[in-house]
Each structure stands twice: as structure tokens, then as C-alpha cells.
Design a protein around this motif. Structure first.
Motif, PDB file in Angstrom:
ATOM      1  N   UNK A  55      48.061  96.657  21.616  1.00  0.00           N
ATOM      2  CA  UNK A  55      46.791  96.900  20.925  1.00  0.00           C
ATOM      3  C   UNK A  55      45.785  97.271  22.002  1.00  0.00           C
ATOM      4  N   UNK A  56      45.425  98.550  22.047  1.00  0.00           N
ATOM      5  CA  UNK A  56      44.452  99.001  23.046  1.00  0.00           C
ATOM      6  C   UNK A  56      43.059  98.968  22.427  1.00  0.00           C
ATOM      7  N   UNK A  57      42.162  98.277  23.112  1.00  0.00           N
ATOM      8  CA  UNK A  57      40.762  98.240  22.695  1.00  0.00           C
ATOM      9  C   UNK A  57      39.963  98.895  23.810  1.00  0.00           C
ATOM     10  N   UNK A  58      39.348 100.035  23.494  1.00  0.00           N
ATOM     11  CA  UNK A  58      38.671 100.847  24.518  1.00  0.00           C
ATOM     12  C   UNK A  58      39.576 101.080  25.722  1.00  0.00           C
ATOM     13  N   UNK A  59      40.856 101.337  25.438  1.00  0.00           N
ATOM     14  CA  UNK A  59      41.808 101.703  26.485  1.00  0.00           C
ATOM     15  C   UNK A  59      42.483 100.553  27.201  1.00  0.00           C
TER      16      UNK A  59
ATOM     17  N   UNK B  17      44.811  97.124  27.048  1.00  0.00           N
ATOM     18  CA  UNK B  17      45.758  96.408  26.190  1.00  0.00           C
ATOM     19  C   UNK B  17      45.348  94.939  26.113  1.00  0.00           C
ATOM     20  N   UNK B  18      44.864  94.518  24.940  1.00  0.00           N
ATOM     21  CA  UNK B  18      44.333  93.154  24.815  1.00  0.00           C
ATOM     22  C   UNK B  18      45.452  92.105  24.755  1.00  0.00           C
ATOM     23  N   UNK B  19      46.712  92.559  24.732  1.00  0.00           N
ATOM     24  CA  UNK B  19      47.828  91.617  24.733  1.00  0.00           C
ATOM     25  C   UNK B  19      48.302  91.298  26.157  1.00  0.00           C
ATOM     26  N   UNK B  20      47.721  91.979  27.147  1.00  0.00           N
ATOM     27  CA  UNK B  20      48.076  91.700  28.542  1.00  0.00           C
ATOM     28  C   UNK B  20      47.621  90.292  28.933  1.00  0.00           C
TER      29      UNK B  20
ATOM     30  N   UNK C 175      40.581  87.651  28.210  1.00  0.00           N
ATOM     31  CA  UNK C 175      39.829  86.552  27.604  1.00  0.00           C
ATOM     32  C   UNK C 175      39.651  86.826  26.114  1.00  0.00           C
ATOM     33  N   UNK C 176      40.379  86.063  25.317  1.00  0.00           N
ATOM     34  CA  UNK C 176      40.389  86.291  23.869  1.00  0.00           C
ATOM     35  C   UNK C 176      38.985  86.228  23.273  1.00  0.00           C
ATOM     36  N   UNK C 177      38.173  85.256  23.710  1.00  0.00           N
ATOM     37  CA  UNK C 177      36.842  85.094  23.107  1.00  0.00           C
ATOM     38  C   UNK C 177      35.946  86.297  23.388  1.00  0.00           C
TER      39      UNK C 177
END
Length: 246
Positions: free
Chosen positions: A61-65, A67-70, A74-76
Motif C-alpha cells: 500500500x503506497x501512500x504518497x509513494x 509503502x506503509x507496510x514497511x 509509524x502507524x499513528x
């Protein structure tokens, strides 16, 4: 237009049950994307994966490029940039309306109380709830609670808003007031990813409509294509059931 969210080969299983199978979907800045489909098709799970409320089993899942799963993400901080509006409002019953709209600003964004309250009041005005700042959730109707929940998410000034069936827990006469707020937000250029069973909203407000069935994206396109000329048999059957007129 720049891509805000780019979902690549996303999978999610609960035990041996595969709920999401190889999902690929992108959302561009300023775009409103509606996800439709039967109960159990994976729509809400997809949204919960985007907001990291569920941990995907695979994919990116790329958010602004990024990968937030890396590891090391920081989840928050990610959640602060993606406002989430739930079916059942999820307001804090012990806090008044203003408190509900300031607590995350103060705790997560480290805003001072005065600044947080000023921002909260601005967005409560946007959703037409500024006269209720001292009311407790139990004193509000379902539609009012959902509008407060939207204001609370907006007060974080997110890049994108995620809506998970925001009208499904509401009495029919309250649905309109929430959809009106959502339509105004869409018109203002806010990036929105919306799981909904409100077909009129999906048809009139979306830039793109995604039809999910049994954990896959069966079809996607502009509302005109999906509603007036669906290509997939599964899409036709679903729309025939929900619209009773295709």
C-alpha cells in the motif's frame, strides 16, 4: 494528477479464508472513488487495510509513494493523514462534541488546546454541528453523531478521507444529511475513498466506481459505464438486485 494511494497485489486472509485476493487500486489527488458490492465482498476489509486497522497478508500500500507496510513506519502518523469515518461513529461517549474533535489533534498532532478547539469549531461549522459543541453523544441523533465523526476526522486535516458505509447504521430520514455533507466535501476537492451501498451517491458524486465481488475487483470505471453499461455479468446481477431496474 498525483496518486495519493496506490494499492498493489494486496491480499488479506483470516485463517484459511482469503478475504482479499490480489487487489490493485489507485486513488488520485482530489478524486472520489466509491467501492460498491454485496456484503462479504471485502469492501470494508480493504478500507481497514488501507488505514492499517487490519494487517494485510501480502502486497503493498503506497501512500504518497511510501509503502506503509514497511517496517519502521509509524502507524499513528499514517492514520493522522487518512481520516476514517466508521459505520457506528466511534465517538467517545464521555467527551462532549468539542472534546471528541480535539482529543486526537492534541494527542497525535501535539496541537495546543486553543488551536485544536479553533480548528474543531471550523470543521463542526462545515458539517453544520457548531451549535452542539457542548452536547454529549447520547444527546445527538445518529445523523448528528456521524456529522461530528466527519468533523473529527476533518480536524486532523488529512490528505484523504476514508468512509466505511457511513450511512448504514442510520435511520432512513437521517441518511440525507450525512450524504449532503459528503457531497459538499467531494465538491470542495477532498480526496475520498468511500465504501457505500448508497447507489445514487456512487453514481452522482464519484469520479470512479469500483465493484468488488468475492474478494476481487470485478469491474471499475466511471459511474456512467458501471451503472449504465456494466461489462461483467456479476456487476449486472448485483445492480439488478440493488436497483431493480437494470
Amino acid at each position: 494528477m498525483e496518486t495519493v494511494i496506490d494499492i498493489q497485489h494486496l491480499r488479506k486472509s483470516f485463517g484459511s479464508h482469503e478475504v482479499l485476493k490480489d487487489i490493485n487500486l489507485s486513488v488520485r489527488k482530489g478524486e472520489v472513488v466509491s467501492i460498491i458490492g454485496s456484503s462479504g465482498s471485502g469492501k470494508s476489509t480493504l478500507l481497514r487495510c488501507v488505514n492499517l486497522l487490519e494487517k494485510p497478508s501480502g502486497g503493498k500500500i503506497l501512500y504518497n509513494g511510501i509503502n506503509i507496510l514497511d517496517r519502521g513506519i509509524h502507524i499513528h502518523q499514517i492514520r493522522a493523514k487518512m481520516g476514517m469515518v466508521f459505520q457506528h461513529f466511534n465517538l467517545f461517549n464521555n467527551l462532549d462534541v468539542l472534546g471528541n474533535c480535539t482529543v486526537a489533534q492534541i494527542q497525535v498532532l501535539k496541537r495546543k488546546k486553543e488551536e485544536a478547539e479553533e480548528i474543531a469549531k471550523k470543521y463542526l461549522q462545515v458539517v453544520g454541528m457548531d451549535q452542539y459543541i457542548h452536547a454529549k453523544p447520547r444527546q445527538l441523533s445518529g445523523g448528528q453523531k456521524q456529522r461530528v465523526a466527519i468533523a473529527r476526522a476533518l480536524a486532523m486535516e488529512p490528505d484523504v478521507m476514508l468512509f466505511d458505509e457511513p450511512t448504514s447504521a442510520l435511520d432512513p430520514e437521517m441518511v440525507g444529511e450525512v450524504l449532503k455533507v459528503m457531497k459538499e466535501l467531494a465538491d470542495s476537492g477532498l480526496t475520498m475513498l468511500v465504501v457505500t451501498h448508497e447507489m445514487d451517491f456512487a453514481r452522482e458524486v464519484s469520479d470512479r466506481v469500483v465493484f468488488m465481488d468475492k474478494g476481487v475487483i470485478a469491474e471499475e470505471g466511471i459511474p456512467e459505464e458501471i451503472f449504465n453499461n456494466p461489462k461483467e455479468e456479476r456487476t449486472k446481477e448485483f445492480l439488478k438486485r440493488v436497483l431493480k431496474k437494470i
